[in-house]
Design an enzyme around this catalytic site. Structure first.
Site, short mmCIF file in Angstrom:
data_model
loop_
_atom_site.label_atom_id
_atom_site.label_comp_id
_atom_site.label_asym_id
_atom_site.label_seq_id
_atom_site.Cartn_x
_atom_site.Cartn_y
_atom_site.Cartn_z
N GLU A 1 -67.36 33.45 -28.16
CA GLU A 1 -65.97 33.01 -28.38
C GLU A 1 -65.62 32.13 -27.19
O GLU A 1 -65.36 32.62 -26.09
CB GLU A 1 -65.03 34.21 -28.47
CG GLU A 1 -65.22 35.05 -29.74
CD GLU A 1 -64.66 34.40 -30.99
OE1 GLU A 1 -64.04 33.32 -30.91
OE2 GLU A 1 -64.84 34.98 -32.08
N GLU B 1 -62.07 25.39 -35.03
CA GLU B 1 -62.66 25.73 -33.72
C GLU B 1 -63.58 24.59 -33.28
O GLU B 1 -64.80 24.72 -33.22
CB GLU B 1 -63.37 27.09 -33.85
CG GLU B 1 -62.38 28.19 -34.25
CD GLU B 1 -63.01 29.51 -34.68
OE1 GLU B 1 -64.22 29.70 -34.51
OE2 GLU B 1 -62.24 30.36 -35.20
N HIS C 1 -65.91 28.17 -38.42
CA HIS C 1 -64.46 28.07 -38.63
C HIS C 1 -63.96 26.67 -38.31
O HIS C 1 -64.20 26.15 -37.21
CB HIS C 1 -63.74 29.11 -37.77
CG HIS C 1 -63.96 30.50 -38.27
ND1 HIS C 1 -64.09 31.59 -37.45
CD2 HIS C 1 -64.05 30.97 -39.56
CE1 HIS C 1 -64.27 32.68 -38.20
NE2 HIS C 1 -64.24 32.33 -39.47
N HIS D 1 -67.88 30.08 -31.67
CA HIS D 1 -66.52 30.16 -32.22
C HIS D 1 -65.57 29.92 -31.06
O HIS D 1 -65.96 29.90 -29.90
CB HIS D 1 -66.26 31.57 -32.78
CG HIS D 1 -66.95 31.85 -34.08
ND1 HIS D 1 -66.29 31.89 -35.27
CD2 HIS D 1 -68.25 32.11 -34.37
CE1 HIS D 1 -67.13 32.17 -36.25
NE2 HIS D 1 -68.34 32.31 -35.72
N ASN E 1 -58.58 12.98 -36.56
CA ASN E 1 -57.69 13.21 -35.44
C ASN E 1 -58.46 13.93 -34.34
O ASN E 1 -57.93 14.76 -33.65
CB ASN E 1 -56.54 14.09 -35.98
CG ASN E 1 -55.59 14.49 -34.90
OD1 ASN E 1 -55.38 13.73 -33.95
ND2 ASN E 1 -55.03 15.68 -35.00
N TYR F 1 -63.41 14.96 -29.42
CA TYR F 1 -64.22 15.90 -30.20
C TYR F 1 -64.97 15.17 -31.30
O TYR F 1 -64.48 14.18 -31.84
CB TYR F 1 -63.32 16.98 -30.82
CG TYR F 1 -62.89 18.03 -29.82
CD1 TYR F 1 -63.69 19.13 -29.56
CD2 TYR F 1 -61.70 17.91 -29.12
CE1 TYR F 1 -63.32 20.09 -28.63
CE2 TYR F 1 -61.31 18.87 -28.19
CZ TYR F 1 -62.13 19.96 -27.95
OH TYR F 1 -61.77 20.91 -27.04
N HIS F 2 -66.15 15.70 -31.64
CA HIS F 2 -66.94 15.07 -32.70
C HIS F 2 -66.33 15.33 -34.08
O HIS F 2 -65.93 16.45 -34.39
CB HIS F 2 -68.35 15.66 -32.74
CG HIS F 2 -69.26 15.14 -31.67
ND1 HIS F 2 -69.17 15.55 -30.36
CD2 HIS F 2 -70.27 14.24 -31.73
CE1 HIS F 2 -70.11 14.93 -29.66
NE2 HIS F 2 -70.79 14.13 -30.46
O1 0X9 Z 1 -63.13 36.86 -36.73
C1 0X9 Z 1 -64.15 36.17 -36.54
O2 0X9 Z 1 -64.82 35.74 -37.47
C2 0X9 Z 1 -64.58 35.86 -35.10
N1 0X9 Z 1 -63.44 35.49 -34.32
S1 0X9 Z 1 -62.64 34.08 -34.60
O3 0X9 Z 1 -61.41 34.11 -33.85
N2 0X9 Z 1 -63.49 32.88 -34.06
O4 0X9 Z 1 -62.44 33.95 -35.99
C3 0X9 Z 1 -65.18 37.08 -34.48
C4 0X9 Z 1 -66.18 37.82 -35.32
C5 0X9 Z 1 -66.71 39.02 -34.61
N3 0X9 Z 1 -67.25 39.94 -35.54
C6 0X9 Z 1 -66.66 41.13 -35.89
N4 0X9 Z 1 -65.63 41.57 -35.28
N5 0X9 Z 1 -67.23 41.76 -36.89
ZN ZN Z 2 -64.31 31.64 -35.47
#
Ligand code: 0X9
Ligand code: ZN
Length: 516
Positions: free
Chosen positions: A361, A170, A167, A293, A105, A109-110
């Site tokens: 991010e 993402e 993740h 991310h 879906n 996007y790849h």
């Molecule tokens: O929570 C995470 O792994 C990252 N954000 S996400 O929404 N993409 O999942 C951020 C990680 C940043 N690292 C720390 N806060 N230790």
């Molecule tokens: Zn993430």
């Protein structure tokens, strides 16, 4: 208020009509909630509950939760509101509504298969500077690929790694590394700066660190975050790969509960997808890394496992992050200041491997609308090129090429010894304790190898080592005494086998004095 109820009613009707389960608030589906937060400690408290935080802004923390976690938040006294904006967004309906369709879906996007096809295609088109490398397998047995780009030949040059999609949901995090690869390859020989960078760097592009998760997100359940570890046959699947790296692995901002979106796994590097990156980093000794991310438009730098941890390279991290922030329009910030969380990739890459590690991010949604892919990628390519340029002159103070190997290995072993003490005190039964002890043993073996008479011709390394450990407190030094005994045995052995007696006896004396 009435408008909100109407909108919710519409959503419920929409669910009924389409029979898509995505917005039904039962405990198998996730929802995006805004939680009112007044201080960083409140944000940290939420992270500590094992709750998956998507965004932090002034006074408000946006989280992805199921019913159970929503109730826990409410019980803890937090004010929670459904994030109407995200839930009614047509993009989200489009992206996150499909479940179990035939095929994926992913739209523009790849998908995992498309990534692999494109990497292969690029290597075929630019055989002199691009090669596909298999870096390992995922939990479900999918191959994980890197594209190695370099025109440096055998010249020793700084190396960098760009990683996407730790993740699953993402998806934009896969696009950026692919765009970086395209830019480096398509403009090689045409654009002076890019040609110079490719000829003087080694670049590894790993667009999909977590292929099992991505596949699941694109074919089964779009909100999926973790990998697809079956957790020993449990109905609660998946480990969060960004809580599984082995530097300060633990349960701050991560969960011991398998069902949580931030479940940290059974021990540091229990996950094949993280081990693949570990092995590659240990082999290549990168100078810098970027892990992509989504979302929040941030440039993050270590440490992230706790508030206010001193970082000897903070000024350098800040300068680079600020500049990448300018190029992308993102805000530069220390990771823990977002929320403290143990076991992310950056902490290990910097703390253990001396890599200038950053997390981007991207964007304002997990999956931004397709029309935004190009612009998000374009500005992030600029930041990536900037970082590649900078590492021609800068590096972390603990990069293994820049500190003596004895010092680096002793610092690693020292750190692991500290961790071992922490686990011992806590009386933890984590598999991590064993992992730490194994790591410590392997560092000791490497030290014995470095300090053996045949690898330490003039005894200078041994002197350096003795200096380092004589400054330690007794309990800490105790961890290194077995190294001393082994090196001493090697020296005595060398004397017996006709080695330089005066020199070797001097070494033995030094070691005996220390033990006293
Ligand atoms: O929570 C995470 O792994 C990252 N954000 S996400 O929404 N993409 O999942 C951020 C990680 C940043 N690292 C720390 N806060 N230790
Ligand atoms: Zn993430």
């Amino acid at each position: 208020m009435f408008r909100r109820i109407n909108v919710l009613l519409l959503i419920v009707l929409f669910i009924g009509v389409c029979s898509t389960p995505v917005l039904s608030y039962d405990n198998t589906q996730e929802m995006i909630i805004d939680v009112t937060t007044a201080s960083r400690d409140e944000v940290a408290k939420i992270a500590n509950m094992g709750i998956d935080i998507a965004n932090v802004s002034k006074g408000k923390t946006t989280v992805v939760v199921r019913n159970k976690e929503l109730n826990e938040l409410k019980e803890a006294g937090f004010k929670c509101e459904v994030n109407i904006d995200q839930i009614t967004s047509s993009e989200l309906k489009l992206r996150f509504a499909a479940k179990s369709r035939a095929g994926d879906n992913s739209g523009k996007y790849h998908s995992y298969a498309e990534v692999n096809a494109e990497l292969t295609e690029m290597a075929k088109k630019y055989p002199k500077i691009a090669k596909v490398q298999k870096i390992g397998k995922s939990f479900e047995g999918r191959d994980v690929y890197a594209l190695r780009i370099s025109g440096a030949g055998t010249k020793k040059v700084p190396k960098a790694i760009f990683m996407g999609t730790h993740h699953a949901r993402e998806w934009i995090a896969t696009e950026v590394p692919i765009y970086i690869a395209r830019e480096l390859l398509n403009k090689y020989g045409k654009d002076n700066k890019i040609t110079e960078l490719v000829n003087n760097r080694v670049v590894f592009i790993v667009p999909v660190v977590n292929p099992d998760g991505l596949q699941w997100s694109q074919t089964e359940y779009s909100y999926w975050r973790k990998n697809r570890n079956d957790n020993g046959g449990s109905s609660k699947k998946g480990v969060d790969p960004n809580r599984n790296y082995g530097y300060q692995w633990g349960n701050v901002g991560a969960s011991t509960y398998m069902g949580s979106d931030t479940y940290h796994g059974t021990g540091p590097f229990s996950e094949p997808c993280c081990l693949n990156i570990k092995k590659l980093a240990e082999k290549e000794k990168f100078t810098a890394s970027l892990s992509y991310h989504s979302y929040s438009q941030l440039v993050l730098y270590p440490f992230g496992y706790a508030y206010d941890v001193p970082n000897p390279d903070e000024a350098l991290f800040k300068r680079l992050a600020n500049q990448m922030g300018k190029l992308t329009g993102y805000r530069a910030q220390n990771s823990a200041e977002l929320y403290p969380a143990m076991g992310d990739s950056d902490d290990w890459l910097y703390g253990s491997m001396g890599i200038l590690s950053f997390t981007m991010e991207l964007g304002k949604r997990f999956v931004p609308s397709e029309s935004q892919i190009d612009s998000i990628c374009a500005k992030n390519v600029k930041a990536a090129l900037y970082l590649l340029d900078e590492i021609g002159t800068v590096h972390a103070s603990n990069h293994p090429d820049k500190v003596s190997s004895v010092k680096f290995r002793t610092a690693r072993a020292d750190y692991l010894a500290q961790q071992a003490e922490v686990y011992k005190k806590k009386n933890e039964t984590y598999a991590s304790f064993e992992g730490v002890l194994r790591g410590l043993e392997s560092e000791k073996t490497r030290l014995v190898y470095l300090l053996s008479p045949e690898n330490d011709e003039n005894g200078k390394k041994l002197e350096e080592f003795i200096n380092l450990i004589s400054q330690m407190k007794d309990e800490k030094r105790a961890y290194f005494l077995p190294v001393i005994s082994e090196v001493k045995a090697l020296c005595l052995n060398a004397i017996e086998n006709g080695g330089d007696k005066a020199d070797l006896t001097k070494r033995v004396d030094l070691m005996e004095n220390l033990a006293k």
